[in-house]
Structures are given as structure tokens and as C-alpha cells.
Write a protein that holds these residues in place. Structure first.
Motif: not given
Length: 88
Positions: A57-63, A65-73
Motif C-alpha cells: 500500500i505504501r509503495l503504491a502511494k509512492t510509485i 501504478t507500476r508493479e514494485p520490484s521484489e527488492n522494493e517490497v
């Protein structure tokens, strides 16, 4: 990382059997041990899943619609875990 109850029970049984083999759990206590380990694993997997969901959820707010990488998650999960005082 949805884990089925069947997988959790199998893992709990394996753990308790290993403890029993080493003489740390008596046969009569094995079923109680399996229940305790199953409950603990369920709680831990649920906490892990909640941390992952919050991180996504936090990543979706910052990046966006792009799918986050495994490392980002994983990095976002570490941050959430630190805030919740949980060790991953």
C-alpha cells in the motif's frame, strides 16, 4: 504469501516430531505441542502477510501504478516491521 492451514499443520507436525526425536517433547505432549506450534505459525504468517500488504500500500502511494520490484517490497516490509517492532 497466503499459506493454507493444511501447510501450517504439516509444518507444525514436522517441527514437533523433530523436537520429539531429540527428546525435547514427550509423546503424550505432542498433540498439545502441535496445537501450540500451529497457532504460533498462523499468527506469524498472518503478521507477515499484514506487513507485506501495508508495504505494498505504501509503495503504491509512492510509485503509482507500476508493479514494485521484489527488492522494493522487501525494503518497504523492513520499514514497516521496524515501525511495528517485528523481526522478519
Amino acid at each position: 504469501m497466503a499459506t493454507s492451514i493444511r501447510q501450517i499443520e504439516f509444518l507444525a507436525r514436522s517441527i514437533v516430531n523433530r523436537l520429539e526425536d531429540r527428546g525435547l517433547v514427550e509423546f503424550g505432549d505432542a498433540e498439545i505441542g502441535i496445537d501450540v506450534v500451529t497457532r504460533t505459525l498462523e499468527e506469524n504468517f498472518a503478521a507477515y502477510d499484514a506487513i507485506e500488504a501495508e508495504a505494498r500500500i505504501r509503495l503504491a502511494k509512492t510509485i503509482g501504478t507500476r508493479e514494485p520490484s521484489e527488492n522494493e517490497v522487501l525494503e518497504a516490509m523492513r520499514k514497516v516491521a521496524v515501525e511495528r517492532n517485528v523481526t522478519l
